[in-house]
Design a protein around this motif. Structure first.
Motif, PDB file in Angstrom:
ATOM      1  N   VAL A 239       0.873  -1.172   0.000  1.00 48.96           N
ATOM      2  CA  VAL A 239       0.000   0.000   0.000  1.00 48.96           C
ATOM      3  C   VAL A 239       0.912   1.224   0.000  1.00 48.96           C
ATOM      4  O   VAL A 239       1.812   1.323   0.826  1.00 48.96           O
ATOM      5  CB  VAL A 239      -0.908   0.038   1.249  1.00 48.96           C
ATOM      6  N   TYR A 240       0.675   2.116  -0.931  1.00 53.45           N
ATOM      7  CA  TYR A 240       1.407   3.386  -0.975  1.00 53.45           C
ATOM      8  C   TYR A 240       0.511   4.505  -0.469  1.00 53.45           C
ATOM      9  O   TYR A 240      -0.669   4.564  -0.822  1.00 53.45           O
ATOM     10  CB  TYR A 240       1.842   3.728  -2.400  1.00 53.45           C
ATOM     11  N   ALA A 241       1.086   5.388   0.340  1.00 51.10           N
ATOM     12  CA  ALA A 241       0.374   6.578   0.830  1.00 51.10           C
ATOM     13  C   ALA A 241       1.165   7.798   0.384  1.00 51.10           C
ATOM     14  O   ALA A 241       2.342   7.939   0.733  1.00 51.10           O
ATOM     15  CB  ALA A 241       0.271   6.543   2.346  1.00 51.10           C
ATOM     16  N   PHE A 242       0.521   8.637  -0.393  1.00 55.18           N
ATOM     17  CA  PHE A 242       1.164   9.837  -0.914  1.00 55.18           C
ATOM     18  C   PHE A 242       0.617  11.063  -0.207  1.00 55.18           C
ATOM     19  O   PHE A 242      -0.585  11.287  -0.205  1.00 55.18           O
ATOM     20  CB  PHE A 242       0.921   9.971  -2.423  1.00 55.18           C
ATOM     21  N   GLY A 243       1.500  11.833   0.390  1.00 56.35           N
ATOM     22  CA  GLY A 243       1.115  13.079   1.030  1.00 56.35           C
ATOM     23  C   GLY A 243       1.800  14.233   0.330  1.00 56.35           C
ATOM     24  O   GLY A 243       2.629  14.029  -0.561  1.00 56.35           O
ATOM     25  N   PRO A 244       1.477  15.451   0.713  1.00 58.63           N
ATOM     26  CA  PRO A 244       2.062  16.606   0.039  1.00 58.63           C
ATOM     27  C   PRO A 244       3.574  16.707   0.216  1.00 58.63           C
ATOM     28  O   PRO A 244       4.263  17.243  -0.641  1.00 58.63           O
ATOM     29  CB  PRO A 244       1.356  17.806   0.664  1.00 58.63           C
ATOM     30  N   GLU A 245       4.093  16.154   1.308  1.00 62.29           N
ATOM     31  CA  GLU A 245       5.524  16.279   1.555  1.00 62.29           C
ATOM     32  C   GLU A 245       6.242  14.954   1.744  1.00 62.29           C
ATOM     33  O   GLU A 245       7.467  14.942   1.892  1.00 62.29           O
ATOM     34  CB  GLU A 245       5.752  17.174   2.784  1.00 62.29           C
ATOM     35  N   GLN A 246       5.504  13.864   1.776  1.00 66.82           N
ATOM     36  CA  GLN A 246       6.161  12.580   1.970  1.00 66.82           C
ATOM     37  C   GLN A 246       5.334  11.451   1.384  1.00 66.82           C
ATOM     38  O   GLN A 246       4.142  11.596   1.147  1.00 66.82           O
ATOM     39  CB  GLN A 246       6.443  12.324   3.442  1.00 66.82           C
ATOM     40  N   THR A 247       6.015  10.326   1.158  1.00 68.69           N
ATOM     41  CA  THR A 247       5.374   9.110   0.684  1.00 68.69           C
ATOM     42  C   THR A 247       5.708   8.005   1.670  1.00 68.69           C
ATOM     43  O   THR A 247       6.856   7.854   2.074  1.00 68.69           O
ATOM     44  CB  THR A 247       5.890   8.728  -0.718  1.00 68.69           C
ATOM     45  N   LEU A 248       4.697   7.249   2.049  1.00 70.01           N
ATOM     46  CA  LEU A 248       4.882   6.105   2.934  1.00 70.01           C
ATOM     47  C   LEU A 248       4.455   4.855   2.189  1.00 70.01           C
ATOM     48  O   LEU A 248       3.630   4.915   1.276  1.00 70.01           O
ATOM     49  CB  LEU A 248       4.019   6.256   4.192  1.00 70.01           C
ATOM     50  N   PHE A 249       5.004   3.718   2.583  1.00 79.10           N
ATOM     51  CA  PHE A 249       4.512   2.462   2.025  1.00 79.10           C
ATOM     52  C   PHE A 249       4.473   1.415   3.114  1.00 79.10           C
ATOM     53  O   PHE A 249       5.207   1.480   4.097  1.00 79.10           O
ATOM     54  CB  PHE A 249       5.312   2.006   0.803  1.00 79.10           C
ATOM     55  N   TYR A 250       3.552   0.479   2.920  1.00 78.93           N
ATOM     56  CA  TYR A 250       3.284  -0.564   3.904  1.00 78.93           C
ATOM     57  C   TYR A 250       3.389  -1.905   3.198  1.00 78.93           C
ATOM     58  O   TYR A 250       2.759  -2.111   2.172  1.00 78.93           O
ATOM     59  CB  TYR A 250       1.879  -0.404   4.491  1.00 78.93           C
ATOM     60  N   THR A 251       4.158  -2.805   3.768  1.00 84.46           N
ATOM     61  CA  THR A 251       4.378  -4.092   3.121  1.00 84.46           C
ATOM     62  C   THR A 251       3.585  -5.231   3.742  1.00 84.46           C
ATOM     63  O   THR A 251       3.720  -6.357   3.321  1.00 84.46           O
ATOM     64  CB  THR A 251       5.879  -4.451   3.134  1.00 84.46           C
ATOM     65  N   GLY A 252       2.781  -4.959   4.711  1.00 81.42           N
ATOM     66  CA  GLY A 252       1.939  -5.998   5.295  1.00 81.42           C
ATOM     67  C   GLY A 252       1.981  -5.956   6.803  1.00 81.42           C
ATOM     68  O   GLY A 252       2.916  -5.432   7.413  1.00 81.42           O
TER      69      GLY A 252
END
Length: 149
Positions: A116-129
């Protein structure tokens, strides 16, 4: 948020999307509206727009469904450093749709990334499970501008 999968997925897709829905419900309304969750189907042959919409509505009616399984999504997956999805012609177990328990035409599975990718205005996060809804909700709040709790 973006997640690539398919509605006939027997395990990862329904649980991930249910966790994202639970996390979104934990947010105050003002921040909930800032969190857009997009599910990109990698199985357009079975996941018609109507099937996709019905499946997503069971999770969260505001989730966005996108048709994938094509060159454009393959390119997007490469840009995200994820493996391309592929058809599993003879899965070890029959493909049973989680909503109605029936084996559907085209008895095949889809091997897809579980990120799961989460895109924000200043950062990107990802979750692998293994991410809990509470963790998603905390990160959603940060990405939506709520600041640390």
């Amino acid at each position: 948020m973006v997640f690539f999968g398919y509605t006939h997925c027997p395990d990862l897709c329904p649980t991930t999307m249910a966790d994202l829905a639970a996390a979104r419900r934990q947010l105050p309304q003002e921040f909930r509206q800032k969190v857009v969750v997009a599910f990109v189907t990698e199985d357009p042959d079975r996941d018609s727009p109507a099937v996709l919409r019905d499946w997503l509505d069971a999770m969260d009616p505001e989730f966005v469904g996108l048709q994938g399984g094509n060159q454009d999504t393959a390119a997007a997956l490469r840009e995200l450093y994820l493996p391309e999805s592929s058809i599993i012609p003879t899965p070890s177990a029959p493909v049973v749709h989680p909503d109605d328990g029936h084996v559907h035409p085209g008895d095949y599975g889809v091997d897809h990334p579980g990120v799961v990718y989460a895109f924000g205005p200043e950062q990107t996060l990802f979750y692998t499970g293994g991410t809990r809804p509470q963790q998603y909700a905390e990160d959603f709040a940060l990405l939506a501008g709520a600041g640390p709790e």
